[in-house]
Design a protein around this motif. Structure first.
Motif, mmCIF file in Angstrom:
data_model
loop_
_atom_site.group_PDB
_atom_site.id
_atom_site.type_symbol
_atom_site.label_atom_id
_atom_site.label_comp_id
_atom_site.label_asym_id
_atom_site.label_seq_id
_atom_site.Cartn_x
_atom_site.Cartn_y
_atom_site.Cartn_z
ATOM 1 N N LEU A 259 0.654 -0.897 0.310
ATOM 2 C CA LEU A 259 0.047 -0.187 0.481
ATOM 3 C C LEU A 259 1.025 1.375 -0.097
ATOM 4 O O LEU A 259 0.683 2.306 -0.713
ATOM 5 C CB LEU A 259 -0.701 -0.242 1.039
ATOM 6 C CG LEU A 259 -2.488 -0.926 1.050
ATOM 7 C CD1 LEU A 259 -2.648 -1.132 2.331
ATOM 8 C CD2 LEU A 259 -3.350 -0.202 -0.018
ATOM 9 N N TYR A 262 2.210 1.546 -3.763
ATOM 10 C CA TYR A 262 1.207 2.017 -4.623
ATOM 11 C C TYR A 262 0.246 3.442 -3.934
ATOM 12 O O TYR A 262 0.714 4.077 -5.389
ATOM 13 C CB TYR A 262 -0.227 0.861 -4.363
ATOM 14 C CG TYR A 262 -0.862 0.807 -5.114
ATOM 15 C CD1 TYR A 262 -0.923 0.811 -6.464
ATOM 16 C CD2 TYR A 262 -1.592 2.219 -4.904
ATOM 17 C CE1 TYR A 262 -1.771 1.325 -7.579
ATOM 18 C CE2 TYR A 262 -2.670 2.523 -5.654
ATOM 19 C CZ TYR A 262 -3.259 1.933 -7.119
ATOM 20 O OH TYR A 262 -4.016 1.580 -8.043
ATOM 21 N N GLN A 263 0.292 3.412 -3.131
ATOM 22 C CA GLN A 263 0.348 5.077 -2.870
ATOM 23 C C GLN A 263 1.481 6.331 -3.168
ATOM 24 O O GLN A 263 1.302 7.585 -3.692
ATOM 25 C CB GLN A 263 -0.649 5.053 -1.358
ATOM 26 C CG GLN A 263 -1.708 4.305 -1.979
ATOM 27 C CD GLN A 263 -2.960 4.950 -2.691
ATOM 28 O OE1 GLN A 263 -3.572 4.270 -2.713
ATOM 29 N NE2 GLN A 263 -2.918 6.450 -2.516
ATOM 30 N N SER A 264 2.342 5.528 -3.457
ATOM 31 C CA SER A 264 3.705 6.772 -2.983
ATOM 32 C C SER A 264 3.813 7.219 -4.472
ATOM 33 O O SER A 264 4.879 8.153 -4.636
ATOM 34 C CB SER A 264 5.312 6.087 -2.223
ATOM 35 O OG SER A 264 5.239 6.281 -0.796
ATOM 36 N N HIS A 267 0.516 8.587 -8.696
ATOM 37 C CA HIS A 267 0.156 9.979 -8.369
ATOM 38 C C HIS A 267 0.912 10.598 -9.804
ATOM 39 O O HIS A 267 1.959 10.140 -10.560
ATOM 40 C CB HIS A 267 0.098 11.076 -7.273
ATOM 41 C CG HIS A 267 1.929 11.094 -6.966
ATOM 42 N ND1 HIS A 267 2.276 12.464 -7.101
ATOM 43 C CD2 HIS A 267 2.122 9.621 -6.263
ATOM 44 C CE1 HIS A 267 3.568 11.793 -7.261
ATOM 45 N NE2 HIS A 267 3.518 10.535 -6.397
ATOM 46 N N PRO A 273 1.491 12.920 -3.438
ATOM 47 C CA PRO A 273 0.360 11.215 -3.350
ATOM 48 C C PRO A 273 -0.718 11.413 -1.745
ATOM 49 O O PRO A 273 -0.031 12.297 -0.965
ATOM 50 C CB PRO A 273 2.009 9.994 -2.398
ATOM 51 C CG PRO A 273 3.420 10.688 -2.765
ATOM 52 C CD PRO A 273 2.873 11.999 -2.649
ATOM 53 N N ASP A 274 -1.582 11.056 -2.949
ATOM 54 C CA ASP A 274 -2.837 11.072 -1.915
ATOM 55 C C ASP A 274 -3.023 9.757 -1.295
ATOM 56 O O ASP A 274 -3.423 8.747 -2.186
ATOM 57 C CB ASP A 274 -4.117 10.828 -3.092
ATOM 58 C CG ASP A 274 -4.945 11.468 -1.302
ATOM 59 O OD1 ASP A 274 -4.768 12.035 -0.253
ATOM 60 O OD2 ASP A 274 -6.211 12.031 -2.879
ATOM 61 N N PHE A 275 -3.015 9.900 0.456
ATOM 62 C CA PHE A 275 -2.856 8.316 1.238
ATOM 63 C C PHE A 275 -3.818 7.782 1.420
ATOM 64 O O PHE A 275 -4.895 7.656 1.824
ATOM 65 C CB PHE A 275 -1.910 8.374 2.550
ATOM 66 C CG PHE A 275 -1.252 7.883 1.874
ATOM 67 C CD1 PHE A 275 -0.404 6.651 2.248
ATOM 68 C CD2 PHE A 275 0.303 8.804 0.992
ATOM 69 C CE1 PHE A 275 0.924 6.451 1.833
ATOM 70 C CE2 PHE A 275 1.081 8.389 0.865
ATOM 71 C CZ PHE A 275 2.105 7.041 0.854
ATOM 72 N N ASN A 277 -6.786 6.405 -0.378
ATOM 73 C CA ASN A 277 -7.520 5.348 0.016
ATOM 74 C C ASN A 277 -6.363 4.323 0.092
ATOM 75 O O ASN A 277 -6.598 2.806 0.647
ATOM 76 C CB ASN A 277 -6.849 4.974 -1.966
ATOM 77 C CG ASN A 277 -7.562 5.476 -2.785
ATOM 78 O OD1 ASN A 277 -8.650 5.681 -2.520
ATOM 79 N ND2 ASN A 277 -7.213 6.216 -4.375
ATOM 80 N N PHE A 278 -5.199 5.066 0.800
ATOM 81 C CA PHE A 278 -4.129 3.840 1.815
ATOM 82 C C PHE A 278 -5.099 3.729 3.143
ATOM 83 O O PHE A 278 -5.095 2.104 2.967
ATOM 84 C CB PHE A 278 -3.050 4.110 2.008
ATOM 85 C CG PHE A 278 -2.156 3.795 3.514
ATOM 86 C CD1 PHE A 278 -1.136 2.907 2.829
ATOM 87 C CD2 PHE A 278 -2.473 4.186 4.488
ATOM 88 C CE1 PHE A 278 -0.487 2.226 4.352
ATOM 89 C CE2 PHE A 278 -1.716 3.593 5.195
ATOM 90 C CZ PHE A 278 -1.373 2.586 4.591
#
Length: 284
Positions: A259, A262-264, A267, A273-275, A277-278
Protein backbone atom coordinates in the motif's frame (compact mmCIF):
# COMPACT_ATOMS: atom_id res chain seq x y z
CA UNK A 1 -27.02 -6.37 -2.14
CA UNK A 2 -25.40 -6.11 1.28
CA UNK A 3 -28.69 -6.86 3.04
CA UNK A 4 -29.46 -9.74 0.67
CA UNK A 5 -26.03 -11.31 1.08
CA UNK A 6 -26.18 -10.90 4.84
CA UNK A 7 -29.61 -12.58 4.86
CA UNK A 8 -28.39 -15.55 2.80
CA UNK A 9 -25.27 -16.09 4.91
CA UNK A 10 -27.15 -15.71 8.19
CA UNK A 11 -29.33 -18.68 7.18
CA UNK A 12 -26.34 -21.02 7.70
CA UNK A 13 -23.93 -19.28 10.10
CA UNK A 14 -23.94 -16.96 13.08
CA UNK A 15 -25.01 -13.38 12.37
CA UNK A 16 -21.60 -11.91 13.26
CA UNK A 17 -19.45 -13.64 10.61
CA UNK A 18 -22.34 -13.28 8.15
CA UNK A 19 -22.39 -9.52 8.76
CA UNK A 20 -18.62 -9.06 8.46
CA UNK A 21 -18.23 -11.25 5.36
CA UNK A 22 -21.10 -9.42 3.64
CA UNK A 23 -19.76 -6.00 4.62
CA UNK A 24 -16.22 -6.61 3.35
CA UNK A 25 -17.47 -8.31 0.17
CA UNK A 26 -19.70 -5.39 -0.68
CA UNK A 27 -17.00 -2.84 0.17
CA UNK A 28 -14.65 -4.53 -2.29
CA UNK A 29 -17.39 -4.69 -4.97
CA UNK A 30 -18.99 -1.28 -4.58
CA UNK A 31 -16.60 1.16 -2.91
CA UNK A 32 -13.26 0.35 -4.58
CA UNK A 33 -13.09 2.52 -7.70
CA UNK A 34 -13.82 0.52 -10.86
CA UNK A 35 -12.75 1.40 -14.38
CA UNK A 36 -16.10 0.17 -15.73
CA UNK A 37 -19.38 0.07 -13.82
CA UNK A 38 -20.39 -3.37 -15.11
CA UNK A 39 -17.53 -5.01 -13.24
CA UNK A 40 -18.88 -3.66 -9.95
CA UNK A 41 -22.42 -4.93 -10.49
CA UNK A 42 -21.10 -8.24 -11.82
CA UNK A 43 -19.12 -8.82 -8.64
CA UNK A 44 -22.15 -7.87 -6.55
CA UNK A 45 -24.10 -10.57 -8.39
CA UNK A 46 -21.18 -12.98 -7.89
CA UNK A 47 -21.27 -12.48 -4.11
CA UNK A 48 -25.01 -13.10 -4.00
CA UNK A 49 -24.76 -16.18 -6.23
CA UNK A 50 -21.91 -17.71 -4.21
CA UNK A 51 -23.81 -17.06 -0.96
CA UNK A 52 -26.87 -18.80 -2.42
CA UNK A 53 -24.68 -21.68 -3.62
CA UNK A 54 -23.34 -22.18 -0.09
CA UNK A 55 -26.87 -22.10 1.25
CA UNK A 56 -27.88 -24.82 -1.22
CA UNK A 57 -24.78 -26.82 -0.30
CA UNK A 58 -25.72 -26.69 3.40
CA UNK A 59 -29.51 -26.95 3.09
CA UNK A 60 -30.32 -28.47 -0.32
CA UNK A 61 -33.73 -29.73 0.76
CA UNK A 62 -35.15 -26.36 1.81
CA UNK A 63 -37.20 -24.14 -0.50
CA UNK A 64 -35.34 -20.97 0.41
CA UNK A 65 -32.06 -22.44 -0.88
CA UNK A 66 -33.58 -23.46 -4.22
CA UNK A 67 -35.39 -20.15 -4.71
CA UNK A 68 -32.33 -18.07 -3.80
CA UNK A 69 -30.09 -20.11 -6.12
CA UNK A 70 -32.57 -19.69 -8.99
CA UNK A 71 -32.97 -15.92 -8.47
CA UNK A 72 -29.26 -15.23 -8.07
CA UNK A 73 -28.50 -17.39 -11.11
CA UNK A 74 -30.95 -15.30 -13.12
CA UNK A 75 -29.29 -12.11 -11.90
CA UNK A 76 -25.83 -13.50 -12.62
CA UNK A 77 -26.84 -14.45 -16.19
CA UNK A 78 -27.39 -10.76 -16.96
CA UNK A 79 -23.83 -9.83 -16.01
CA UNK A 80 -20.40 -9.80 -17.65
CA UNK A 81 -20.07 -13.20 -19.36
CA UNK A 82 -16.39 -13.96 -18.83
CA UNK A 83 -16.99 -13.83 -15.06
CA UNK A 84 -20.64 -14.80 -14.74
CA UNK A 85 -20.62 -17.64 -17.27
CA UNK A 86 -17.54 -19.33 -15.90
CA UNK A 87 -18.71 -19.07 -12.30
CA UNK A 88 -22.17 -20.46 -13.06
CA UNK A 89 -20.70 -23.46 -14.88
CA UNK A 90 -18.11 -24.21 -12.19
CA UNK A 91 -20.52 -23.86 -9.26
CA UNK A 92 -23.27 -25.95 -10.85
CA UNK A 93 -20.73 -28.60 -11.81
CA UNK A 94 -19.39 -28.61 -8.23
CA UNK A 95 -22.88 -28.93 -6.74
CA UNK A 96 -23.95 -31.54 -9.29
CA UNK A 97 -20.97 -33.73 -8.39
CA UNK A 98 -21.23 -33.31 -4.62
CA UNK A 99 -24.95 -32.94 -3.92
CA UNK A 100 -27.56 -35.74 -3.98
CA UNK A 101 -30.19 -33.22 -5.17
CA UNK A 102 -29.08 -33.36 -8.80
CA UNK A 103 -32.54 -33.27 -10.37
CA UNK A 104 -33.40 -30.19 -8.35
CA UNK A 105 -30.22 -28.54 -9.61
CA UNK A 106 -31.20 -29.35 -13.20
CA UNK A 107 -34.62 -27.75 -12.70
CA UNK A 108 -33.02 -24.68 -11.08
CA UNK A 109 -30.70 -24.35 -14.09
CA UNK A 110 -33.64 -24.63 -16.51
CA UNK A 111 -35.65 -22.09 -14.52
CA UNK A 112 -32.71 -19.66 -14.54
CA UNK A 113 -32.27 -20.07 -18.29
CA UNK A 114 -35.97 -19.49 -18.95
CA UNK A 115 -36.03 -16.46 -16.65
CA UNK A 116 -33.05 -15.05 -18.52
CA UNK A 117 -34.91 -15.52 -21.81
CA UNK A 118 -38.04 -13.84 -20.48
CA UNK A 119 -36.04 -10.81 -19.32
CA UNK A 120 -34.39 -10.52 -22.74
CA UNK A 121 -37.81 -10.70 -24.40
CA UNK A 122 -39.26 -7.98 -22.14
CA UNK A 123 -36.27 -5.73 -22.85
CA UNK A 124 -36.51 -6.38 -26.58
CA UNK A 125 -33.00 -7.85 -26.81
CA UNK A 126 -32.30 -10.55 -29.38
CA UNK A 127 -30.71 -13.73 -27.93
CA UNK A 128 -28.61 -13.95 -31.10
CA UNK A 129 -27.17 -10.49 -30.44
CA UNK A 130 -26.34 -11.56 -26.89
CA UNK A 131 -24.58 -14.70 -28.11
CA UNK A 132 -22.67 -12.67 -30.70
CA UNK A 133 -21.51 -10.18 -28.06
CA UNK A 134 -20.46 -13.06 -25.78
CA UNK A 135 -18.41 -14.58 -28.58
CA UNK A 136 -16.81 -11.21 -29.31
CA UNK A 137 -15.76 -10.82 -25.68
CA UNK A 138 -14.59 -14.42 -25.60
CA UNK A 139 -12.16 -13.89 -28.47
CA UNK A 140 -10.24 -11.31 -26.50
CA UNK A 141 -10.78 -12.32 -22.87
CA UNK A 142 -11.56 -16.04 -22.77
CA UNK A 143 -7.94 -17.21 -22.73
CA UNK A 144 -6.24 -16.45 -19.39
CA UNK A 145 -3.02 -14.49 -19.62
CA UNK A 146 -0.78 -12.94 -16.99
CA UNK A 147 -0.90 -9.69 -18.98
CA UNK A 148 -4.36 -8.85 -17.67
CA UNK A 149 -3.18 -9.25 -14.08
CA UNK A 150 -0.63 -6.44 -14.49
CA UNK A 151 -2.30 -4.39 -17.27
CA UNK A 152 -2.55 -0.67 -16.29
CA UNK A 153 -2.12 -1.59 -12.61
CA UNK A 154 1.42 -0.69 -11.56
CA UNK A 155 2.33 -1.83 -8.04
CA UNK A 156 -1.16 -3.23 -7.38
CA UNK A 157 0.19 -6.80 -7.27
CA UNK A 158 2.18 -5.81 -4.18
CA UNK A 159 -1.16 -5.45 -2.38
CA UNK A 160 -3.25 -8.11 -4.11
CA UNK A 161 -0.93 -11.13 -3.80
CA UNK A 162 -0.43 -10.96 0.01
CA UNK A 163 -4.13 -10.08 0.38
CA UNK A 164 -5.05 -13.28 -1.48
CA UNK A 165 -2.73 -15.26 0.80
CA UNK A 166 -4.34 -13.66 3.85
CA UNK A 167 -7.83 -14.37 2.48
CA UNK A 168 -7.03 -18.05 1.89
CA UNK A 169 -5.58 -18.69 5.37
CA UNK A 170 -8.94 -19.64 6.99
CA UNK A 171 -9.56 -22.18 4.23
CA UNK A 172 -6.09 -23.69 4.55
CA UNK A 173 -6.19 -23.67 8.35
CA UNK A 174 -9.51 -25.50 8.38
CA UNK A 175 -8.29 -28.06 5.86
CA UNK A 176 -5.28 -28.79 8.04
CA UNK A 177 -7.55 -29.72 10.97
CA UNK A 178 -10.15 -31.92 9.30
CA UNK A 179 -10.41 -35.46 10.63
CA UNK A 180 -11.68 -38.41 8.59
CA UNK A 181 -14.20 -39.39 11.24
CA UNK A 182 -15.51 -35.95 12.12
CA UNK A 183 -16.98 -34.31 9.06
CA UNK A 184 -20.34 -32.56 8.59
CA UNK A 185 -22.67 -33.95 5.93
CA UNK A 186 -22.33 -30.84 3.79
CA UNK A 187 -18.51 -30.72 3.91
CA UNK A 188 -17.94 -32.09 0.41
CA UNK A 189 -20.51 -29.73 -1.15
CA UNK A 190 -19.11 -26.72 0.72
CA UNK A 191 -15.57 -27.68 -0.27
CA UNK A 192 -16.62 -28.07 -3.93
CA UNK A 193 -18.21 -24.60 -4.03
CA UNK A 194 -15.11 -23.12 -2.37
CA UNK A 195 -12.85 -24.81 -4.91
CA UNK A 196 -15.01 -23.45 -7.75
CA UNK A 197 -14.79 -19.96 -6.22
CA UNK A 198 -11.00 -20.11 -5.92
CA UNK A 199 -10.58 -21.40 -9.48
CA UNK A 200 -12.86 -18.66 -10.82
CA UNK A 201 -10.93 -16.09 -8.78
CA UNK A 202 -7.70 -17.12 -10.50
CA UNK A 203 -9.36 -17.04 -13.92
CA UNK A 204 -10.88 -13.63 -13.19
CA UNK A 205 -7.47 -12.20 -12.28
CA UNK A 206 -6.10 -13.43 -15.62
CA UNK A 207 -9.01 -12.36 -17.87
CA UNK A 208 -9.93 -8.88 -16.59
CA UNK A 209 -8.00 -5.63 -16.72
CA UNK A 210 -9.97 -3.92 -13.94
CA UNK A 211 -8.59 -3.57 -10.43
CA UNK A 212 -7.85 -6.99 -8.94
CA UNK A 213 -9.16 -5.82 -5.57
CA UNK A 214 -12.62 -5.95 -7.13
CA UNK A 215 -12.59 -8.68 -9.77
CA UNK A 216 -10.34 -11.13 -7.91
CA UNK A 217 -10.09 -10.82 -4.14
CA UNK A 218 -13.85 -11.30 -3.34
CA UNK A 219 -13.72 -14.82 -4.83
CA UNK A 220 -10.94 -15.87 -2.45
CA UNK A 221 -12.24 -14.02 0.58
CA UNK A 222 -15.86 -15.17 0.33
CA UNK A 223 -14.96 -18.75 -0.52
CA UNK A 224 -12.33 -19.11 2.18
CA UNK A 225 -14.27 -17.57 5.05
CA UNK A 226 -17.51 -19.35 4.19
CA UNK A 227 -15.66 -22.68 4.21
CA UNK A 228 -14.12 -21.82 7.57
CA UNK A 229 -17.36 -20.93 9.33
CA UNK A 230 -19.51 -23.59 7.65
CA UNK A 231 -17.15 -26.38 8.75
CA UNK A 232 -16.53 -25.14 12.27
CA UNK A 233 -17.62 -28.45 13.85
CA UNK A 234 -15.55 -30.59 11.49
CA UNK A 235 -12.55 -30.98 13.79
CA UNK A 236 -11.78 -31.34 17.47
CA UNK A 237 -8.05 -30.76 17.08
CA UNK A 238 -6.60 -27.66 18.74
CA UNK A 239 -5.84 -25.02 16.10
CA UNK A 240 -2.15 -24.63 15.21
CA UNK A 241 -2.30 -20.94 16.01
CA UNK A 242 1.43 -20.23 15.88
CA UNK A 243 1.93 -21.15 12.23
CA UNK A 244 -1.15 -19.36 10.96
CA UNK A 245 -0.59 -16.32 13.17
CA UNK A 246 2.91 -15.84 11.77
CA UNK A 247 1.73 -16.24 8.18
CA UNK A 248 -1.16 -13.83 8.74
CA UNK A 249 1.12 -11.30 10.43
CA UNK A 250 3.62 -11.45 7.56
CA UNK A 251 0.80 -11.11 5.02
CA UNK A 252 -0.47 -7.96 6.75
CA UNK A 253 3.04 -6.49 6.77
CA UNK A 254 3.43 -7.19 3.05
CA UNK A 255 -0.01 -5.64 2.37
CA UNK A 256 0.97 -2.46 4.23
CA UNK A 257 4.30 -2.38 2.39
CA UNK A 258 2.48 -2.72 -0.93
CA UNK A 259 0.00 0.00 0.00
CA UNK A 260 2.76 2.43 0.89
CA UNK A 261 4.69 1.74 -2.33
CA UNK A 262 1.52 1.92 -4.42
CA UNK A 263 0.29 5.20 -2.96
CA UNK A 264 3.76 6.76 -2.99
CA UNK A 265 4.16 6.17 -6.73
CA UNK A 266 0.65 6.30 -8.13
CA UNK A 267 -0.04 10.01 -8.51
CA UNK A 268 0.33 12.72 -11.13
CA UNK A 269 3.76 14.23 -11.73
CA UNK A 270 4.38 17.35 -9.72
CA UNK A 271 1.79 16.42 -7.06
CA UNK A 272 2.10 14.79 -3.67
CA UNK A 273 0.77 11.27 -2.95
CA UNK A 274 -2.84 11.08 -1.78
CA UNK A 275 -3.08 8.50 0.98
CA UNK A 276 -6.89 8.49 1.16
CA UNK A 277 -7.07 5.11 -0.60
CA UNK A 278 -4.33 3.79 1.67
CA UNK A 279 -6.38 4.36 4.80
CA UNK A 280 -9.55 3.03 3.19
CA UNK A 281 -7.97 -0.27 2.09
CA UNK A 282 -6.08 -0.50 5.39
CA UNK A 283 -9.40 -0.19 7.28
CA UNK A 284 -10.98 -2.90 5.12
Amino acid sequence: TFLLQNYLLSQMMDWRPALIISLVSQLLCSVVISYWWYNAITMNAVCLFLSAAYLFACKPGEKISSISLWLTLTLLSLMKPNIAGGLAVLVFLALFISSPYRFRLIWIGIAGFLSFGVILYILGISPLDVIQSYLTIGKGRAAPTIRWFYNDKPYEHLIVLPLIVLSLLPFLERLSRLEDGDKPASLWSVFSVTLASVIMGILSLLTNSDTNLMVGVPFFLLGSFCFYFLTHSASSLPPPRTLWTYVAFLSVLFILRGLIIYQSNFHAKGTTPDFQNFWFIFAM
